[in-house]
Design a protein around this motif. Structure first.
Motif: not given
Length: 149
Positions: A84, A107, A111
């Motif tokens: 990321s 994302e 998660s």
């Protein structure tokens, strides 16, 4: 990619399977490759022109790669957190299993990583990642070849 000869391929090598490393080495005549690992993984037989060994630390390899990789480079890692941060720098990131990380899905991946960490803390998951399969290796090889051509 404008000029593949200016691109670096960084490999988060501490957790990179040997079969994947062997596949990456096939491309040493096309791009500059740097395997990054802690001294725990040091081998006197390692080609020092391809390997960088750094001090121990839970994030030492990640920080080294994050500081060195530039826009347009490729990083091979299983670490979603590292992926990321690299994507934000314009670095291409793929996993040793042949998954391409991108801004649209990172994302969600982060998660899921968080949820799995919570489950591991509760004792519901044990052990590390599954072994790389032939199908994983083929997916990785195809993606790496696509990137380098």
């Amino acid at each position: 990619m404008e000029n593949i000869n200016h691109v670096f391929v960084y490999v988060d090598a501490d957790a990179c399977p040997g079969a994947v490393r062997d596949e990456i080495i096939r491309y040493t005549d096309q791009v500059k490759i740097r395997f990054v690992a802690t001294y725990n993984h040091y081998s006197a037989d390692a080609d020092q022109s391809l390997w960088t060994f750094i001090d121990d630390g839970s994030e030492a390899c990640d920080l080294f790669i994050l500081n060195k990789a530039k826009q347009g480079d490729l990083v091979i890692t299983q670490d979603i957190g590292l992926a990321s941060m690299l994507l934000a720098k314009g670095v291409y990131v793929i996993s040793p299993r042949g998954k391409e990380y991108n801004q649209d899905t990172i994302e969600t991946s982060l998660s899921f990583r968080y949820l799995y960490q919570q489950e591991r803390k509760k004792g519901r998951f044990h052990g590390g990642p599954k072994k790389v399969t032939e199908e994983d290796l083929k997916s990785f090889s195809n993606l790496l070849s696509k990137f380098l051509t």
